[in-house]
Design an enzyme around this catalytic site. Sequence first.
Site, mmCIF file in Angstrom:
data_model
loop_
_atom_site.group_PDB
_atom_site.id
_atom_site.type_symbol
_atom_site.label_atom_id
_atom_site.label_comp_id
_atom_site.label_asym_id
_atom_site.label_seq_id
_atom_site.Cartn_x
_atom_site.Cartn_y
_atom_site.Cartn_z
ATOM 1 N N ALA A 1 0.825 -1.216 0.000
ATOM 2 C CA ALA A 1 0.000 0.000 0.000
ATOM 3 C C ALA A 1 0.856 1.262 0.000
ATOM 4 O O ALA A 1 0.567 2.219 -0.725
ATOM 5 C CB ALA A 1 -0.933 -0.011 1.208
ATOM 6 N N GLU B 1 10.311 3.801 6.002
ATOM 7 C CA GLU B 1 10.355 2.337 5.985
ATOM 8 C C GLU B 1 11.396 1.835 6.989
ATOM 9 O O GLU B 1 12.554 2.260 6.953
ATOM 10 C CB GLU B 1 10.685 1.837 4.568
ATOM 11 C CG GLU B 1 11.007 0.364 4.447
ATOM 12 C CD GLU B 1 9.922 -0.559 5.023
ATOM 13 O OE1 GLU B 1 8.735 -0.352 4.730
ATOM 14 O OE2 GLU B 1 10.286 -1.490 5.785
ATOM 15 N N ALA B 2 10.942 0.907 7.846
ATOM 16 C CA ALA B 2 11.842 0.372 8.876
ATOM 17 C C ALA B 2 12.966 -0.469 8.268
ATOM 18 O O ALA B 2 14.085 -0.493 8.777
ATOM 19 C CB ALA B 2 11.037 -0.475 9.863
ATOM 20 N N HIS C 1 -1.897 -14.401 4.564
ATOM 21 C CA HIS C 1 -2.886 -13.413 4.141
ATOM 22 C C HIS C 1 -3.501 -12.652 5.317
ATOM 23 O O HIS C 1 -4.651 -12.212 5.231
ATOM 24 C CB HIS C 1 -4.006 -14.095 3.331
ATOM 25 C CG HIS C 1 -3.525 -14.726 2.062
ATOM 26 N ND1 HIS C 1 -4.208 -15.716 1.402
ATOM 27 C CD2 HIS C 1 -2.405 -14.495 1.337
ATOM 28 C CE1 HIS C 1 -3.531 -16.068 0.313
ATOM 29 N NE2 HIS C 1 -2.435 -15.344 0.251
HETATM 30 C C1 LIG Z 1 5.476 -14.689 2.527
HETATM 31 C C2 LIG Z 1 4.246 -14.068 1.957
HETATM 32 C C3 LIG Z 1 3.645 -14.630 0.827
HETATM 33 C C4 LIG Z 1 2.492 -14.063 0.298
HETATM 34 N N1 LIG Z 1 2.001 -14.548 -0.877
HETATM 35 C C5 LIG Z 1 0.998 -13.891 -1.494
HETATM 36 C C6 LIG Z 1 0.598 -14.245 -2.799
HETATM 37 O O1 LIG Z 1 1.184 -15.122 -3.442
HETATM 38 N N2 LIG Z 1 -0.453 -13.581 -3.359
HETATM 39 C C7 LIG Z 1 -1.112 -12.588 -2.694
HETATM 40 O O2 LIG Z 1 -2.068 -12.036 -3.234
HETATM 41 N N3 LIG Z 1 -0.734 -12.221 -1.441
HETATM 42 C C8 LIG Z 1 0.323 -12.815 -0.858
HETATM 43 N N4 LIG Z 1 0.765 -12.395 0.360
HETATM 44 C C9 LIG Z 1 0.032 -11.309 1.034
HETATM 45 C C10 LIG Z 1 0.311 -9.924 0.458
HETATM 46 O O3 LIG Z 1 1.650 -9.806 0.039
HETATM 47 C C11 LIG Z 1 -0.044 -8.893 1.537
HETATM 48 O O4 LIG Z 1 -1.449 -8.977 1.782
HETATM 49 C C12 LIG Z 1 0.284 -7.452 1.163
HETATM 50 O O5 LIG Z 1 1.596 -7.335 0.684
HETATM 51 C C13 LIG Z 1 0.097 -6.577 2.392
HETATM 52 O O6 LIG Z 1 0.366 -5.245 2.050
HETATM 53 P P1 LIG Z 1 0.388 -4.104 3.166
HETATM 54 O O7 LIG Z 1 0.677 -2.840 2.451
HETATM 55 O O8 LIG Z 1 -0.828 -4.206 3.980
HETATM 56 O O9 LIG Z 1 1.593 -4.493 4.136
HETATM 57 P P2 LIG Z 1 3.109 -4.838 3.837
HETATM 58 O O10 LIG Z 1 3.337 -5.063 2.389
HETATM 59 O O11 LIG Z 1 3.481 -5.922 4.770
HETATM 60 O O12 LIG Z 1 3.890 -3.496 4.207
HETATM 61 C C14 LIG Z 1 4.081 -2.991 5.505
HETATM 62 C C15 LIG Z 1 5.400 -2.219 5.494
HETATM 63 O O13 LIG Z 1 5.466 -1.422 6.651
HETATM 64 C C16 LIG Z 1 6.776 -1.502 7.193
HETATM 65 N N5 LIG Z 1 6.666 -1.184 8.619
HETATM 66 C C17 LIG Z 1 6.010 -1.871 9.577
HETATM 67 N N6 LIG Z 1 6.135 -1.248 10.775
HETATM 68 C C18 LIG Z 1 6.872 -0.126 10.551
HETATM 69 C C19 LIG Z 1 7.340 0.924 11.386
HETATM 70 N N7 LIG Z 1 7.074 0.970 12.711
HETATM 71 N N8 LIG Z 1 8.096 1.909 10.822
HETATM 72 C C20 LIG Z 1 8.387 1.901 9.489
HETATM 73 N N9 LIG Z 1 7.974 0.916 8.658
HETATM 74 C C21 LIG Z 1 7.223 -0.078 9.185
HETATM 75 C C22 LIG Z 1 7.179 -2.945 6.910
HETATM 76 O O14 LIG Z 1 8.565 -3.132 6.994
HETATM 77 C C23 LIG Z 1 6.622 -3.133 5.510
HETATM 78 O O15 LIG Z 1 7.533 -2.725 4.514
HETATM 79 C C24 LIG Z 1 1.904 -12.933 0.928
HETATM 80 C C25 LIG Z 1 2.501 -12.368 2.053
HETATM 81 C C26 LIG Z 1 3.666 -12.905 2.564
HETATM 82 C C27 LIG Z 1 4.293 -12.279 3.772
#
Ligand SMILES: Cc1cc2nc3c(=O)[nH]c(=O)nc-3n(C[C@H](O)[C@H](O)[C@H](O)COP(=O)(O)OP(=O)(O)OC[C@H]3O[C@@H](n4cnc5c(N)ncnc54)[C@H](O)[C@@H]3O)c2cc1C
Length: 547
Positions: free
Chosen positions: A20, A40-41, A479
């Site tokens: 996101a 980003e951490a 997920h």
């Molecule tokens: C191993 C794995 C396999 C997956 N496989 C699939 C797949 O094949 N297909 C699919 O559709 N979905 C898959 N998913 C799920 C999908 O990738 C996630 O739903 C999606 O990426 C989540 O996005 P997000 O933006 O919510 O969080 P994230 O992408 O997790 O981003 C959060 C970010 O915030 C940063 N952060 C956290 N706390 C702090 C802080 N205090 N200060 C600064 N930065 C911080 C983190 O380091 C990270 O970069 C998978 C997930 C994982 C982990």
Amino acid sequence: MNSINKEIMADYVIVGAGTAGCVLANRLSANGKNTVVLIEAGGRDRHPLIHIPAGFLRLLNHPSITWGYKTAPEAQASDREILFPRGRGLGGSSSINGLLYVRPFTADIDAWEASGAAGWNFANCLPYYARSETWQDGQDARRGSSGPIQVTRVSSPPEVCTKVMAAGKELGLEMVDDPNATTHGPSIWFYQQTRQGRTRSSAARGYLWPITSSHNLSVLTDLSAQRIRMEGEGSQRTATGVECRRDNGQTVFVKARKEVILSAGVIGTPRLLELSGIGDTNVLDNAGIRTQVPLGGVGNNLQDHYVTRLCFRIQGVETANERSHGAALAKEVAKYLVTGDGILTYSAAVIGAFASTGLADRSDVQFVIAPGSFKEGRIGELEDKPGLSFGVWQMRPESRGYVHITSNDSAQAPTIAPHYLNTPLDRQTVVAGLRIGRELAKQPSLTPFVVGETLPGPDADSDEALLQYARDNGSTVYHGVGTCQMGTDPSSGAVVDANLRVHGVKQLRVIDGSVMPFITSTNTNATVLMIAERAADMLLMQTHYPA
Ligand SMILES: Cc1cc2nc3c(=O)[nH]c(=O)nc-3n(C[C@H](O)[C@H](O)[C@H](O)COP(=O)(O)OP(=O)(O)OC[C@H]3O[C@@H](n4cnc5c(N)ncnc54)[C@H](O)[C@@H]3O)c2cc1C
């Protein structure tokens, strides 16, 4: 934080450069007028295994590219601590995920609106799925052709895949060409991947790399958000910025002129809210934090898909196992380097299927079918001998868990309690799903090649034995969502409103996977991309839904 070493300012301050956060950094800075700081951490996404699709298997517990989270031991999952990977670094989880691109069912998103998230129905959201992607086959009514994320068909799958597809048809599953453009009855199809040729198409590569030199965007890596700073009392409480820290102890305050946006993901976002005094008073009291904004839903409503794998020994037809060792692997590496093709472009699975156990009114289990078998049945290292594995997971579990901090020390991991298999329906569905997987392996197109079931094995015949196998061996399919759910009523657990504004705090939004009120029936990344695309539009156009 006592003293601040450095202070910077921007219109939008985004915490977390994951799926996101990368979308938002791009879209909010695109007009050249808004200044944006992305915090980003983790570090830059330089590790080569991030970019090789099959590298996913080696990154799940990487010490610096993931957070190393584990679930709390829970009785329904045999008191195991289950690895709960979350990406850390540019791209976040999109840099380590399984690359599977699957959109949700129409009814999944419509249920969000029905639960109080005004405007979040499938028809309104569909354009944002299309906007985020460039689909290999080009644009149509549902698919996009000019978005930052490249979506591609799996290339050169091993021969066993054609047998599995035929077996699926024999079982009564419809063979579907594009699961992201059709309705979602029982069906079998090849997965689509977030991949461009030989490389992963992460959110960082798609949305961030092209704009890293923009004058109005600062990307600050290796900087961890510690606390949201707020001023004002009661209904005037307003987020003013984010206090951050580097590993070397340096402290930075990033001040927001317009908004603070939390995109730290399903664990990071509720954790940061709680560390800032926004959350359930009991949780905060126990962690030694003074409540500033009582908001009981923070960290609750954790939902995830729990996968259990059936494995089969195969003979007489090619699987990925033979291609993953010795001289054959060397050949695959050469092929990958020269043509950008072969098993190094596979990720979590190659074939997917939706099936119905009869316990719900529509398809309720998804199969993730890998043309290979893994050691101990867990995703990771492939076995030496040819094999096949069917991971099965319930699409819409009833169980709800939580993630909460237990200390005011921001370095301490929170408790992650997903409550897998906590309801009778969830347990029955997993058992019924495993039985469907067994039936699939018994179809005429596959039987000549299946030597036998290696996991759980024919001795696990009763429902009790299958359930015990699931309890002992199941794991997250990564997920996790829902820990800051959207909704109108904070007293019923809503953390953000339909505009993704945190209830009770001005100029503070959550935009990431944690806002989903209900988990999608499918994999979550496509939907997180959609949420961020739509939210960026809401911010830029100042669209607001009635509270
Ligand atoms: C191993 C794995 C396999 C997956 N496989 C699939 C797949 O094949 N297909 C699919 O559709 N979905 C898959 N998913 C799920 C999908 O990738 C996630 O739903 C999606 O990426 C989540 O996005 P997000 O933006 O919510 O969080 P994230 O992408 O997790 O981003 C959060 C970010 O915030 C940063 N952060 C956290 N706390 C702090 C802080 N205090 N200060 C600064 N930065 C911080 C983190 O380091 C990270 O970069 C998978 C997930 C994982 C982990």
